[in-house]
Design an enzyme around this catalytic site. Structure first.
Site, PDB file in Angstrom:
ATOM      1  N   THR A  22       0.819  -1.218   0.000  1.00  9.84           N
ATOM      2  CA  THR A  22       0.000   0.000   0.000  1.00  9.84           C
ATOM      3  C   THR A  22       0.849   1.263   0.000  1.00  9.84           C
ATOM      4  O   THR A  22       0.557   2.225  -0.727  1.00  9.84           O
ATOM      5  CB  THR A  22      -0.922   0.007   1.234  1.00  9.84           C
ATOM      6  OG1 THR A  22      -1.740  -1.165   1.222  1.00  9.84           O
ATOM      7  CG2 THR A  22      -1.816   1.237   1.229  1.00  9.84           C
ATOM      8  N   ILE A  23       1.922   1.269   0.778  1.00 12.89           N
ATOM      9  CA  ILE A  23       2.787   2.445   0.820  1.00 12.89           C
ATOM     10  C   ILE A  23       3.479   2.634  -0.522  1.00 12.89           C
ATOM     11  O   ILE A  23       3.598   3.759  -1.022  1.00 12.89           O
ATOM     12  CB  ILE A  23       3.814   2.321   1.961  1.00 12.89           C
ATOM     13  CG1 ILE A  23       3.085   2.306   3.312  1.00 12.89           C
ATOM     14  CG2 ILE A  23       4.823   3.457   1.913  1.00 12.89           C
ATOM     15  CD1 ILE A  23       3.988   2.095   4.501  1.00 12.89           C
ATOM     16  N   ASP A 248      17.905  48.547   9.871  1.00  7.26           N
ATOM     17  CA  ASP A 248      18.877  48.913  10.898  1.00  7.26           C
ATOM     18  C   ASP A 248      19.206  47.730  11.803  1.00  7.26           C
ATOM     19  O   ASP A 248      18.674  46.631  11.651  1.00  7.26           O
ATOM     20  CB  ASP A 248      18.401  50.127  11.705  1.00  7.26           C
ATOM     21  CG  ASP A 248      17.100  49.862  12.454  1.00  7.26           C
ATOM     22  OD1 ASP A 248      16.935  48.740  12.966  1.00  7.26           O
ATOM     23  OD2 ASP A 248      16.261  50.776  12.531  1.00  7.26           O
ATOM     24  N   LYS A 270      22.665  51.324  13.076  1.00  9.44           N
ATOM     25  CA  LYS A 270      23.257  52.276  14.004  1.00  9.44           C
ATOM     26  C   LYS A 270      23.630  51.555  15.286  1.00  9.44           C
ATOM     27  O   LYS A 270      22.823  50.836  15.861  1.00  9.44           O
ATOM     28  CB  LYS A 270      22.277  53.413  14.311  1.00  9.44           C
ATOM     29  CG  LYS A 270      21.899  54.211  13.073  1.00  9.44           C
ATOM     30  CD  LYS A 270      20.851  55.242  13.393  1.00  9.44           C
ATOM     31  CE  LYS A 270      20.443  55.995  12.140  1.00  9.44           C
ATOM     32  NZ  LYS A 270      19.395  56.989  12.417  1.00  9.44           N
ATOM     33  N   GLY A 302      11.162  48.405  16.412  1.00 10.76           N
ATOM     34  CA  GLY A 302      10.149  49.066  17.219  1.00 10.76           C
ATOM     35  C   GLY A 302       9.150  49.824  16.375  1.00 10.76           C
ATOM     36  O   GLY A 302       8.643  49.315  15.366  1.00 10.76           O
ATOM     37  N   THR A 331       6.117  49.198  19.765  1.00 12.89           N
ATOM     38  CA  THR A 331       7.333  49.780  20.308  1.00 12.89           C
ATOM     39  C   THR A 331       7.934  48.882  21.388  1.00 12.89           C
ATOM     40  O   THR A 331       7.235  48.064  22.001  1.00 12.89           O
ATOM     41  CB  THR A 331       7.051  51.179  20.863  1.00 12.89           C
ATOM     42  OG1 THR A 331       8.294  51.793  21.223  1.00 12.89           O
ATOM     43  CG2 THR A 331       6.138  51.126  22.077  1.00 12.89           C
ATOM     44  N   ALA A 332       9.230  49.054  21.614  1.00 14.63           N
ATOM     45  CA  ALA A 332       9.943  48.190  22.556  1.00 14.63           C
ATOM     46  C   ALA A 332       9.328  48.229  23.943  1.00 14.63           C
ATOM     47  O   ALA A 332       9.258  47.206  24.634  1.00 14.63           O
ATOM     48  CB  ALA A 332      11.413  48.595  22.612  1.00 14.63           C
ATOM     49  N   MET A 383      17.560  52.757  25.054  1.00 17.07           N
ATOM     50  CA  MET A 383      19.004  52.959  24.835  1.00 17.07           C
ATOM     51  C   MET A 383      19.706  53.371  26.126  1.00 17.07           C
ATOM     52  O   MET A 383      20.545  54.275  26.143  1.00 17.07           O
ATOM     53  CB  MET A 383      19.234  54.014  23.736  1.00 17.07           C
ATOM     54  CG  MET A 383      18.640  53.625  22.398  1.00 17.07           C
ATOM     55  SD  MET A 383      18.596  54.984  21.203  1.00 17.07           S
ATOM     56  CE  MET A 383      17.241  55.989  21.862  1.00 17.07           C
TER      57      MET A 383
END
Length: 458
Positions: A22-23, A248, A270, A302, A331-332, A383
């Site tokens: 079958t397989i 970034d 950055k 963010g 946002t963070a 930061m």
């Protein structure tokens, strides 16, 4: 990536299937649908497989497998219930550099057969590399329900018009834009509803009206704090449309993996005290690329308008009459606090929240500390890793209690997120004893005391 997804062209190619149960029948059905020239070797063949062989001009041999059965084969599948036989087929096929698959035994395979969504000529394959086949089948079932059966007809329509569209648009990006509009608009709906003639009329009309000098556009998109599942649907759609991407350092790898694969990627990241590209140059680059007719994605960690300098970028775009869209991101402060189990506001602990940049200028932080000592106020410093000792010291000197709870969150919302909790007097020492790297977020206020109780991530 454990396997490189590939699609075999097996039309009229001699392929061997070892096994008759079958397989083996299921694998034979796949090979026949792909147009393979099938030969089956087995001591016994089930009725379903026998019928398939007869109906598709395949061949078979009721005998034991012999290495000579591999002669001139382009692909081999072993589907028997005898491990030693499967191992033999695998070893001998590998020695001849013939691609081989052994059912339910990834270690013996040089290729695997995925779960398939067939919208020919559009084909979609889903695989877990043999690790979780049930999960692969469940994923296929979800995709089957999402992808209309008429997509094959839509693909054939695109094929018929491919050369004419190529002649009309010498520029590859413009050509891609035309097809994106065709395949997601009225033409696609007409085709999916079986109205091919009307769809073709509309394509011809749109080709005649096409503006080959179309102006570009800029998408300013917030990528969120790191977890790609926090992206908005609109952000994801624009990420897939962009031809050039400026990104970034704060954009996570998981988010970047969702960007269009053939887009040009430009890193403008950055880092503290080191900018890969000065902000002024980034602003001008967006203008210049858009005026070249490009669809430009400016992807920022963010939210673009919260310490992201997004306002500066779109200001220059507006001055130069460049079309743009802004897509906010989580946002963070919101994302990292949520994943750390720290609510920014709480009826019993904080009735307001303030977002503050902790970025050092000339190794000092200049701010009105007296505004930040209200105990019912949550403070969030972006930061703030390098300036952490100065921030804590400034708050204490201004009158905030040294025992005020404080937390530094490293790589918030990501799999390797870490949360360091202490108070204003001890947090700098706690962090100094650890190896902590940006991106980080500092939260100060009584809400931090809820971290242990409400933490759920990780």
């Amino acid at each position: 990536m454990d396997y490189l997804p590939l699609f075999f062209d097996l039309r009229k190619q001699p392929c061997l299937l070892v096994g008759g149960g079958t397989i083996a029948f299921r694998k034979a059905r796949l090979l026949v649908r792909a147009g393979a020239q099938l030969h089956v070797v087995a001591l016994q063949i089930c009725d379903q497989l026998q019928e398939l062989i007869t109906e598709n001009d395949a061949t078979f041999a009721l005998k034991a497998y012999d290495p000579s059965d591999l002669d001139n084969r382009k692909l081999v599948i072993a589907a028997t219930d005898k491990l030693d036989l499967n191992e033999q087929v695998s070893t001998e096929a590998k020695s001849r550099n013939i691609p081989v698959n052994v059912v339910d035994n990834p270690e013996l395979c040089t290729f695997i057969t995925p779960a398939i969504i067939d919208r020919s000529p559009l084909m979609i394959a889903v695989s877990s590399g043999g690790e979780a086949p049930v999960l692969a089948r469940q994923t296929r079932a979800k995709l089957e329900s999402l992808i209309p059966s008429g997509y094959g007809r839509l693909a054939k329509l695109a094929s018929r018009w491919r050369d004419k569209v190529k002649d009309a648009f010498a520029d590859g990006d413009m050509r891609r834009r035309f097809w994106e509009e065709i395949l997601s608009g009225t033409v696609a709906e007409l085709t999916l509803n079986g109205n091919d003639s009307k769809a073709e009329e509309l394509i011809e009309q749109k080709l005649a009206e096409a503006d080959v000098n179309r102006t570009g556009e800029v998408y300013l998109v917030g990528a969120g704090p790191g977890d790609p599942e926090l992206l908005t649907l609109r952000a994801l759609r624009l990420m897939q449309q962009a031809e050039v991407v400026l990104y970034d350092r704060l954009v996570s790898e998981g988010v970047m993996d969702l960007v269009r694969r053939d887009a040009d990627l430009i890193y403008v990241g950055k880092k503290r005290d080191k900018h890969a590209v000065p902000q002024g140059e980034i602003n001008q680059m967006l203008v210049d690329l858009a005026k070249q007719g490009k669809r430009v994605l400016r992807l920022k960690g963010g939210d673009p308008f919260i310490f992201g300098r997004g306002g500066e970028e779109i200001e220059l775009l507006a001055e130069n009459s460049v079309p743009f869209q802004v897509v906010p991101g989580i946002t963070a402060a919101s994302g990292c606090a949520s994943y750390a189990g720290i609510p920014l506001t709480h009826r019993d602990h904080a009735q307001s929240v303030r977002f503050i940049t902790g970025h050092l200028r000339d190794n000092t932080i200049n701010m009105n500390w007296s505004e930040l000592v209200e105990p019912s106020q949550t403070l969030v410093f972006y930061m703030g890793l390098k300036g952490l000792p100065a921030i804590c010291d400034g708050l204490i000197k201004a009158g905030r209690s040294p025992q005020t709870p404080a937390a530094l969150i490293e790589k918030g919302t990501r799999e390797d997120q870490r949360v360091f909790c202490a108070d204003l007097s001890s947090l700098p020492g706690t962090i100094a004893a650890q190896e902590v790297h940006a991106p980080t977020l500092l939260i100060v206020g009584d809400v931090v005391s809820l971290h242990e109780k409400l933490s759920w991530f990780g």
